[in-house]
Design a protein around this motif. Structure first.
Motif, PDB file in Angstrom:
ATOM      1  N   GLU A 169      81.777  47.153  44.170  1.00  0.00           N
ATOM      2  CA  GLU A 169      81.806  48.287  43.255  1.00  0.00           C
ATOM      3  C   GLU A 169      80.835  48.033  42.095  1.00  0.00           C
ATOM      4  O   GLU A 169      80.986  47.068  41.343  1.00  0.00           O
ATOM      5  CB  GLU A 169      83.216  48.493  42.705  1.00  0.00           C
ATOM      6  CG  GLU A 169      83.352  49.707  41.803  1.00  0.00           C
ATOM      7  CD  GLU A 169      83.107  51.018  42.551  1.00  0.00           C
ATOM      8  OE1 GLU A 169      82.707  52.000  41.902  1.00  0.00           O
ATOM      9  OE2 GLU A 169      83.326  51.052  43.785  1.00  0.00           O
ATOM     10  N   PRO A 170      79.800  48.878  41.913  1.00  0.00           N
ATOM     11  CA  PRO A 170      78.833  48.650  40.839  1.00  0.00           C
ATOM     12  C   PRO A 170      79.473  48.820  39.463  1.00  0.00           C
ATOM     13  O   PRO A 170      80.369  49.653  39.275  1.00  0.00           O
ATOM     14  CB  PRO A 170      77.768  49.723  41.087  1.00  0.00           C
ATOM     15  CG  PRO A 170      77.977  50.173  42.491  1.00  0.00           C
ATOM     16  CD  PRO A 170      79.443  50.026  42.759  1.00  0.00           C
ATOM     17  N   THR A 171      79.002  48.031  38.508  1.00  0.00           N
ATOM     18  CA  THR A 171      79.448  48.179  37.123  1.00  0.00           C
ATOM     19  C   THR A 171      78.336  48.695  36.221  1.00  0.00           C
ATOM     20  O   THR A 171      78.579  49.064  35.082  1.00  0.00           O
ATOM     21  CB  THR A 171      79.943  46.827  36.572  1.00  0.00           C
ATOM     22  OG1 THR A 171      78.889  45.861  36.661  1.00  0.00           O
ATOM     23  CG2 THR A 171      81.145  46.332  37.345  1.00  0.00           C
ATOM     24  N   VAL A 172      77.100  48.723  36.736  1.00  0.00           N
ATOM     25  CA  VAL A 172      75.946  49.221  35.988  1.00  0.00           C
ATOM     26  C   VAL A 172      75.142  50.152  36.894  1.00  0.00           C
ATOM     27  O   VAL A 172      74.983  49.870  38.088  1.00  0.00           O
ATOM     28  CB  VAL A 172      75.034  48.071  35.501  1.00  0.00           C
ATOM     29  CG1 VAL A 172      73.745  48.609  34.895  1.00  0.00           C
ATOM     30  CG2 VAL A 172      75.761  47.200  34.479  1.00  0.00           C
ATOM     31  N   THR A 173      74.654  51.266  36.340  1.00  0.00           N
ATOM     32  CA  THR A 173      73.789  52.181  37.083  1.00  0.00           C
ATOM     33  C   THR A 173      72.415  52.189  36.437  1.00  0.00           C
ATOM     34  O   THR A 173      72.281  52.421  35.230  1.00  0.00           O
ATOM     35  CB  THR A 173      74.359  53.603  37.095  1.00  0.00           C
ATOM     36  OG1 THR A 173      75.625  53.601  37.769  1.00  0.00           O
ATOM     37  CG2 THR A 173      73.421  54.552  37.834  1.00  0.00           C
ATOM     38  N   LEU A 174      71.385  51.926  37.247  1.00  0.00           N
ATOM     39  CA  LEU A 174      70.001  51.956  36.793  1.00  0.00           C
ATOM     40  C   LEU A 174      69.354  53.241  37.293  1.00  0.00           C
ATOM     41  O   LEU A 174      69.178  53.437  38.499  1.00  0.00           O
ATOM     42  CB  LEU A 174      69.241  50.739  37.338  1.00  0.00           C
ATOM     43  CG  LEU A 174      67.727  50.707  37.118  1.00  0.00           C
ATOM     44  CD1 LEU A 174      67.397  50.648  35.625  1.00  0.00           C
ATOM     45  CD2 LEU A 174      67.111  49.526  37.848  1.00  0.00           C
ATOM     46  N   GLY A 197      74.642  23.068  37.605  1.00  0.00           N
ATOM     47  CA  GLY A 197      75.803  22.311  37.144  1.00  0.00           C
ATOM     48  C   GLY A 197      76.713  21.967  38.291  1.00  0.00           C
ATOM     49  O   GLY A 197      76.519  22.397  39.432  1.00  0.00           O
ATOM     50  N   PRO A 198      77.772  21.188  38.020  1.00  0.00           N
ATOM     51  CA  PRO A 198      78.660  20.733  39.091  1.00  0.00           C
ATOM     52  C   PRO A 198      79.431  21.851  39.762  1.00  0.00           C
ATOM     53  O   PRO A 198      79.746  21.782  40.947  1.00  0.00           O
ATOM     54  CB  PRO A 198      79.603  19.758  38.369  1.00  0.00           C
ATOM     55  CG  PRO A 198      79.524  20.154  36.923  1.00  0.00           C
ATOM     56  CD  PRO A 198      78.134  20.644  36.703  1.00  0.00           C
ATOM     57  N   ASP A 199      79.753  22.941  39.018  1.00  0.00           N
ATOM     58  CA  ASP A 199      80.552  23.992  39.643  1.00  0.00           C
ATOM     59  C   ASP A 199      79.697  24.943  40.489  1.00  0.00           C
ATOM     60  O   ASP A 199      80.172  25.556  41.427  1.00  0.00           O
ATOM     61  CB  ASP A 199      81.320  24.807  38.578  1.00  0.00           C
ATOM     62  CG  ASP A 199      80.393  25.411  37.544  1.00  0.00           C
ATOM     63  OD1 ASP A 199      79.200  25.032  37.508  1.00  0.00           O
ATOM     64  OD2 ASP A 199      80.880  26.249  36.773  1.00  0.00           O
ATOM     65  N   ARG A 200      78.392  25.082  40.163  1.00  0.00           N
ATOM     66  CA  ARG A 200      77.464  25.918  40.915  1.00  0.00           C
ATOM     67  C   ARG A 200      78.049  27.298  41.212  1.00  0.00           C
ATOM     68  O   ARG A 200      78.083  27.784  42.340  1.00  0.00           O
ATOM     69  CB  ARG A 200      77.061  25.229  42.233  1.00  0.00           C
ATOM     70  CG  ARG A 200      76.279  23.961  42.029  1.00  0.00           C
ATOM     71  CD  ARG A 200      75.960  23.293  43.366  1.00  0.00           C
ATOM     72  NE  ARG A 200      75.188  24.177  44.234  1.00  0.00           N
ATOM     73  CZ  ARG A 200      73.873  24.358  44.162  1.00  0.00           C
ATOM     74  NH1 ARG A 200      73.178  23.733  43.213  1.00  0.00           N
ATOM     75  NH2 ARG A 200      73.242  25.146  45.000  1.00  0.00           N
ATOM     76  N   THR A 201      78.551  27.953  40.170  1.00  0.00           N
ATOM     77  CA  THR A 201      79.152  29.275  40.341  1.00  0.00           C
ATOM     78  C   THR A 201      78.120  30.364  40.157  1.00  0.00           C
ATOM     79  O   THR A 201      77.088  30.181  39.507  1.00  0.00           O
ATOM     80  CB  THR A 201      80.284  29.479  39.325  1.00  0.00           C
ATOM     81  OG1 THR A 201      79.749  29.314  38.003  1.00  0.00           O
ATOM     82  CG2 THR A 201      81.401  28.481  39.547  1.00  0.00           C
ATOM     83  N   LEU A 202      78.419  31.512  40.720  1.00  0.00           N
ATOM     84  CA  LEU A 202      77.554  32.674  40.561  1.00  0.00           C
ATOM     85  C   LEU A 202      77.772  33.293  39.181  1.00  0.00           C
ATOM     86  O   LEU A 202      78.903  33.300  38.682  1.00  0.00           O
ATOM     87  CB  LEU A 202      77.824  33.716  41.634  1.00  0.00           C
ATOM     88  CG  LEU A 202      77.363  33.376  43.054  1.00  0.00           C
ATOM     89  CD1 LEU A 202      77.910  34.415  44.022  1.00  0.00           C
ATOM     90  CD2 LEU A 202      75.858  33.312  43.145  1.00  0.00           C
ATOM     91  N   PRO A 203      76.737  33.870  38.550  1.00  0.00           N
ATOM     92  CA  PRO A 203      76.942  34.592  37.293  1.00  0.00           C
ATOM     93  C   PRO A 203      77.890  35.761  37.495  1.00  0.00           C
ATOM     94  O   PRO A 203      77.881  36.420  38.530  1.00  0.00           O
ATOM     95  CB  PRO A 203      75.526  35.073  36.933  1.00  0.00           C
ATOM     96  CG  PRO A 203      74.600  34.223  37.739  1.00  0.00           C
ATOM     97  CD  PRO A 203      75.359  33.853  38.983  1.00  0.00           C
ATOM     98  N   GLU A 204      78.728  36.017  36.505  1.00  0.00           N
ATOM     99  CA  GLU A 204      79.685  37.121  36.616  1.00  0.00           C
ATOM    100  C   GLU A 204      79.008  38.438  36.285  1.00  0.00           C
ATOM    101  O   GLU A 204      78.137  38.527  35.437  1.00  0.00           O
ATOM    102  CB  GLU A 204      80.851  36.888  35.638  1.00  0.00           C
ATOM    103  CG  GLU A 204      81.708  35.680  36.004  1.00  0.00           C
ATOM    104  CD  GLU A 204      82.888  35.548  35.060  1.00  0.00           C
ATOM    105  OE1 GLU A 204      82.974  36.386  34.130  1.00  0.00           O
ATOM    106  OE2 GLU A 204      83.698  34.636  35.229  1.00  0.00           O
ATOM    107  N   ALA A 205      79.441  39.494  36.974  1.00  0.00           N
ATOM    108  CA  ALA A 205      78.949  40.821  36.674  1.00  0.00           C
ATOM    109  C   ALA A 205      79.507  41.279  35.337  1.00  0.00           C
ATOM    110  O   ALA A 205      80.661  41.003  35.008  1.00  0.00           O
ATOM    111  CB  ALA A 205      79.367  41.797  37.761  1.00  0.00           C
ATOM    112  N   PRO A 206      78.691  41.957  34.505  1.00  0.00           N
ATOM    113  CA  PRO A 206      79.188  42.425  33.208  1.00  0.00           C
ATOM    114  C   PRO A 206      80.250  43.508  33.396  1.00  0.00           C
ATOM    115  O   PRO A 206      80.198  44.285  34.344  1.00  0.00           O
ATOM    116  CB  PRO A 206      77.936  42.982  32.536  1.00  0.00           C
ATOM    117  CG  PRO A 206      77.037  43.370  33.664  1.00  0.00           C
ATOM    118  CD  PRO A 206      77.309  42.359  34.750  1.00  0.00           C
TER     119      PRO A 206
END
Length: 208
Positions: A169-174, A197-206
């Motif tokens: 589900e998108p949170t931003v519309t361009l 880093g050690p956790d290597r997590t993906l950036p969270e969607a705003p």
């Protein structure tokens, strides 16, 4: 008979929208053969440097005036915002990483390329507008799944390639506007890069 007195050029300051309309007139004239590529390049440079309506009118006086060529009033911006531009003329411009995205901005490529990567970007608002214009150039846009792209632009002897639908589900519309003349505007969808880093997590969607 009294002598004809030349009318002075309008000295009203030109806006970005005024310049965009002139660029579109020049692009259309090049596409239908009224301007050569060299003439288009020269007039485009002058349009980008013009400061007044009068200076813009001179550039299109034998193609149709600025006001005659102006289309219906464009949609109002979704939200008031500072304007920002990315301009590449016979060169390249790129923006990547965790950059700040205003609610309205421009990307212009003339015999060059502009690359915008939104995967780690931070948006001012849940809806933003990008006016992407390319003439004999390319605007390349990369978005993650949480960004929906709505292409409202025009291609004249050019191409506009849209990315596939989002898998989440998108949170931003361009909102993508502008024109592509003998060039291409391409939207690609890629997953964000893993954080270091050690956790290597993906950036969270705003969140909106």
């Amino acid at each position: 008979m009294s002598d004809m007195v030349p009318q002075p050029m309008p000295t009203t300051r030109a806006s970005d929208a005024d310049r965009d309309r002139v660029l579109q007139v020049l692009a259309t004239a090049t596409a239908d053969g009224r301007l050569t590529v060299d003439e288009h390049s020269e007039l485009t440079d002058k349009a980008l440097q013009a400061r007044t309506i009068g200076e813009l009118d001179v550039l299109t006086q034998d193609l149709g005036t600025l006001h005659a060529a102006a289309p219906a009033a464009p949609p109002a911006p979704l939200a008031p915002a500072p304007r920002r531009g990315f301009l590449a003329i016979f060169g390249a411009k790129s923006r990547k990483g965790g950059w700040h995205v205003p609610t309205e901005f421009k990307a212009t490529a003339i015999f060059g390329a502009v690359e915008l990567d939104f995967r780690e970007a931070r948006f001012d608002a849940p809806e933003v507008v990008c006016v992407a214009n390319c003439v004999f150039g390319a605007v390349e846009i990369t978005v993650p799944d949480w960004v929906r792209v709505v292409d409202e632009g025009t291609a004249i002897f050019g191409a506009r390639e849209e990315a596939g639908p989002s898998s989440t589900e998108p949170t931003v519309t361009l909102h993508l506007r502008g024109f592509s003349v003998f060039g291409a505007t391409e939207v690609r969808r890629k997953a964000p890069k893993l954080k270091k880093g050690p956790d290597r997590t993906l950036p969270e969607a705003p969140t909106p």
